[in-house]
Design an enzyme around this catalytic site. Structure first.
Site, short mmCIF file in Angstrom:
data_model
loop_
_atom_site.label_atom_id
_atom_site.label_comp_id
_atom_site.label_asym_id
_atom_site.label_seq_id
_atom_site.Cartn_x
_atom_site.Cartn_y
_atom_site.Cartn_z
N ARG A 78 59.44 -43.14 8.48
CA ARG A 78 58.94 -42.22 7.46
C ARG A 78 60.12 -41.42 6.93
O ARG A 78 60.55 -40.44 7.52
CB ARG A 78 57.90 -41.27 8.08
CG ARG A 78 57.06 -40.54 7.04
CD ARG A 78 56.26 -39.40 7.65
NE ARG A 78 57.10 -38.26 7.89
CZ ARG A 78 56.93 -37.37 8.86
NH1 ARG A 78 55.93 -37.50 9.70
NH2 ARG A 78 57.76 -36.36 9.00
N HIS A 86 55.94 -35.61 6.19
CA HIS A 86 54.59 -36.13 6.40
C HIS A 86 53.73 -35.90 5.16
O HIS A 86 53.02 -36.77 4.69
CB HIS A 86 53.96 -35.44 7.63
CG HIS A 86 52.49 -35.61 7.73
ND1 HIS A 86 51.92 -36.81 8.14
CD2 HIS A 86 51.45 -34.77 7.47
CE1 HIS A 86 50.61 -36.67 8.13
NE2 HIS A 86 50.30 -35.46 7.73
N TYR A 132 62.28 -30.32 12.56
CA TYR A 132 62.07 -30.96 13.87
C TYR A 132 62.84 -32.26 14.09
O TYR A 132 62.81 -32.81 15.16
CB TYR A 132 60.57 -31.20 14.13
CG TYR A 132 59.84 -31.98 13.04
CD1 TYR A 132 59.92 -33.38 13.00
CD2 TYR A 132 59.08 -31.33 12.07
CE1 TYR A 132 59.26 -34.09 12.01
CE2 TYR A 132 58.42 -32.04 11.09
CZ TYR A 132 58.51 -33.43 11.06
OH TYR A 132 57.86 -34.13 10.08
#
Lengths: 337, 429
Positions: B314, B318, B327
């Site tokens: 990815r 998100h 993160y």
């Protein structure tokens, strides 16, 4: 017919009429279901029309939603209503809202059959009445029959309905109309008119209540097993009560309820499910909102207690004749004294 | 029973909480990620027993080699036209994502989700299916709609929840639905589409149809019970279905280890169910196409379900509500060892001599322009939060087929409030 035979006959009729009707659930195929509701249907209609499933309520409901999206009319059986929770997300977030979120491009014409209620020493995990969990969900219909005749007619309507229907079967009265006296034998359905169930197709509309007994003194609202318990208590006390079998909780027949309470001026609500946030709370609120100026006594609720269903103290939990009698006395005592 | 004090020399038990290898600021080292050589993977017959191809769930099907040549038995040997269509569709998806993501930042809608880096897992997969096969997507498969020709304007109408939104402003942006194009309604509850897809496939099989179903979920949601229920039903009834797990490494901020990815592959879930499983380089559009084609043929010939793990990354956040820099290491994306699917296909086509850098630059411009035009067109129908685009009755429609009394009452109430609160509202009642 008893109620099981009537349900079986309803399923049989619908399977014969419509190839898209399929039955699925744990043990429903060869064995015919633990309560025998689907007995003989696999043999008659074939293995792909009536088949056993893995023990996975999430799978049973989810797969049924997918089959309905294809264009079929699945009738999944959840063996006991207490087991429905693993399938809850598929019902609440998926089946109930599919029509809405897809602007009617996809629908969930499923009928979830499930035996519910107590009085058979089923303990905590075979006795619950979870109907109000479903009446709170937008997009689900909830139907609960109280006689063999109604069970067949309502089930046929449910299967033909293009919305998802929760069809809860009061298992305590599968064989006969239980009156609430656990120490008296249950009379078999064959002794009652409601067991005269035609073999053929017929329907009872969803959303229409049944006035099972007309009266002037108090309106008693009940469904499932509690209709019979209410009737027995009313008769025992010689009260001129109007007993209404709701048959359908959503959509509710508000007109029949309103008309009756305005006539009698009193209202008693009875259900087996626990009290807090039970369907009785909704009924009570509706009656208050619509009939307040006609009421001559506070609305009373008789329900199960707010505890899990106890095994050994089942009859202490059950909202039986004593609890109902007391409530009636509170509401109509002055009329009967 | 063991005697008391028999364990005094043991250290206390400890709980393992997975931790990703890299956090913000860390230097990324992918040397431990096993990337098999392209073309080395065997291609079993489509009627192979799952048990006979178990090693496929640990391997990785790859077609494009380091020189962007298509090699090995999985090469689907697609025509130039098909490959160009694939490239153009993926480029269009990316341009669409970039612009609509920006439109969310401009306040024109509430939410957006890009599929950057994962375009092949939907575009190449959808191209390998028949156009009437039924797709049960998750929220990052907008590529399917592009393959099937859904107009961009309609997608944007949905994203803007405007008056032309076919879903009447009821769904979150990007939660499209098109029965006509075999694109099932997207749910925000994860993996719920898995058993539904299996049910659809079972119905198709029961009816003697020829259509199959395909479904997608992320690796994170393989932890949902629905995934496992679906696998069980799929294997029990030999359902004609392709179950895609898009392993993009991250479920919001939780890395794949929290879905059980530390100890085995997601494709290996298939082996436990007796289902055929393939692990595929998800950034290799030819491998994705080939695997889907294989699984589709398998399903269509009554050889049952296939689970495909698309090993991808990815590359972006998100969703618009997420900030991956909080993160994960910024290097992860840059150094992802399987590259970018569009770049790889582009270089393959250049290598084939049917495409050029200049043509690709022109394509990117065309794609950007096409989205711009579609966006302008859609904006004419309104944007979220600016005006009341739907008549209030629509809020109460489709809860049930017929509106019951309580919804009619509430609908009247809503209309009354509208008169008071928004007396000059444009949209018709």
């Amino acid at each position: 017919m008893n109620m099981i035979e009537a349900i079986n006959s309803g399923l049989d009729n619908m399977m014969a009429r419509d190839d898209d009707v399929v039955i699925m659930g744990e043990d429903v195929g060869y064995f015919g279901g633990v309560f025998r509701a689907t007995a003989g249907l696999q043999e008659k209609h074939g293995k792909t029309r009536c088949f056993d499933t893995p023990i996975s309520e999430c799978g049973i409901i989810g797969v049924a939603v997918g089959m309905a999206a294809y264009g079929m009319r699945p009738v999944p059986e959840i063996q006991f209503a207490d087991y429905i929770y693993p399938g809850l997300d598929q019902l609440v977030s998926e089946a109930a809202r599919l029509r809405y979120r897809s602007a009617a491009e996809f629908t969930s014409a499923i009928t979830v059959r499930s035996p519910f209620g107590g009085g058979i020493f089923g303990g905590q995990t075979h006795s619950q009445s979870p109907e109000s969990m479903f009446t709170h969900v937008c997009g689900l219909k909830t139907v609960i029959p109280s006689t063999p005749y109604d069970a067949k007619g309502l089930l046929i309507s449910a299967i033909e309905d293009n919305d998802p229907v929760m069809f809860f079967e009061p298992k305590r009265i599968y064989n006969g109309p239980f009156t609430g006296y656990y120490d008296k034998p249950v009379e078999p359905w064959s002794k009652f008119e409601a067991s005269e169930v035609p073999e053929d197709y017929y329907k009872i509309p969803i959303g229409k209540a049944n006035i099972v007994r007309e009266g002037e003194a108090v309106t008693v609202l009940a469904y499932g097993t509690m209709v019979h318990v209410a009737n027995a208590v009313v008769e025992e006390h010689g009260i001129d009560a109007e007993v209404i079998d709701l048959r359908t909780l959503v959509p509710l027949d508000i007109d029949t309820i309103e008309e009756s309470v305005k006539k009698t001026g009193r209202c008693l609500i009875i259900h087996e499910a626990t009290r807090t946030s039970g369907f009785g709370a909704e009924l009570s609120a509706l009656v208050q909102e619509r009939c307040f100026y006609h009421l001559e006594a506070p609305i009373e609720r008789v329900t199960g207690f707010d505890t899990p269903y106890p095994h050994s103290l089942e009859w202490a939990y059950f909202p039986g004749p004593v609890r109902i009698g007391e409530a009636l006395d509170k509401i109509v005592g002055e009329l009967t004294s | 029973m063991a005697e008391d004090n028999s364990k005094t020399n043991l250290p206390p038990l400890s709980l393992h909480v997975p931790e990703p290898k890299y956090r913000p600021g860390d230097t990324v080292d992918y040397s431990d990620v096993t990337i098999p050589r392209a073309g080395d993977q065997p291609r079993p017959d489509v009627n192979s027993a799952p048990a006979a191809m178990r090693e496929m769930v640990y391997d990785m099907v790859r077609v494009l080699d380091d020189d962007y040549k298509a090699v090995g038995p999985w090469d689907p040997k697609l025509s130039d036209d098909t490959l160009l269509k694939m490239l153009k569709t993926m480029a269009q998806v990316r341009a669409f994502d970039d612009r609509l993501h920006r439109m969310q930042r401009q306040g024109k809608t509430s939410f957006y989700m890009k599929c950057t880096g994962e375009e092949a897992t939907s575009v190449a997969a959808a191209m390998a299916l028949d156009s009437d096969d039924m797709c049960f997507p998750s929220y990052r498969q907008q590529g399917i709609l592009f393959v099937r020709g859904y107009p961009m304007v309609e997608m944007i109408n949905q994203i803007f929840s405007n008056r032309e939104d076919k879903l009447k402003g009821r769904q979150l942006p990007i939660m499209y639905c098109s029965r006509r194009l075999g694109f099932f309604s997207i749910s925000g509850n994860l993996a719920t589409q898995y058993p539904q897809a299996v049910g659809w496939a079972m119905a198709s099989a029961a009816k003697g149809d020829t259509r199959i179903a395909a479904t997608w979920c992320g690796e994170g949601s393989t932890a949902e019970g629905d995934f496992h229920s679906a696998m069980t039903f799929a294997t029990v009834y030999n359902a004609p279905i392709i179950m895609n797990v898009v392993n993009n490494q991250w479920a919001i901020s939780s890395f794949s280890g929290f879905a059980g990815g530390e100890r085995t592959t997601f494709a290996a879930r298939a082996a436990g169910y007796g289902i055929a499983g393939l692990r595929v380089d998800g950034n290799d559009p030819l491998a994705v196409y080939a695997a889907t084609q294989w699984a589709a043929e398998r399903a269509r010939t009554n050889n049952g379900p296939t689970l495909i793990e698309h090993f991808t990354y990815r590359a972006d956040a998100h969703s618009t509500s997420d900030d991956p820099s909080a993160y994960r290491s910024a290097q992860e994306r840059e150094e992802w060892p399987l590259g970018d699917p569009i770049t790889r296909l582009k270089r393959h086509l250049i290598h084939r001599g049917v495409w050029s850098k200049e043509q690709h630059e022109a394509l990117d411009k065309e794609c950007i322009e096409a989205v711009k035009v579609a966006t302008k067109e859609a904006e004419k129908n309104g944007i979220l939060g600016h005006g009341l685009h739907q008549p209030f009755e629509t809020m109460f429609q489709d809860v049930f087929e017929e509106m019951p009394w309580h919804l009619k009452e509430q609908s009247e109430q809503a209309n009354k409030e509208r008169e008071i609160k928004w007396p000059d509202a444009e949209a018709s009642k």
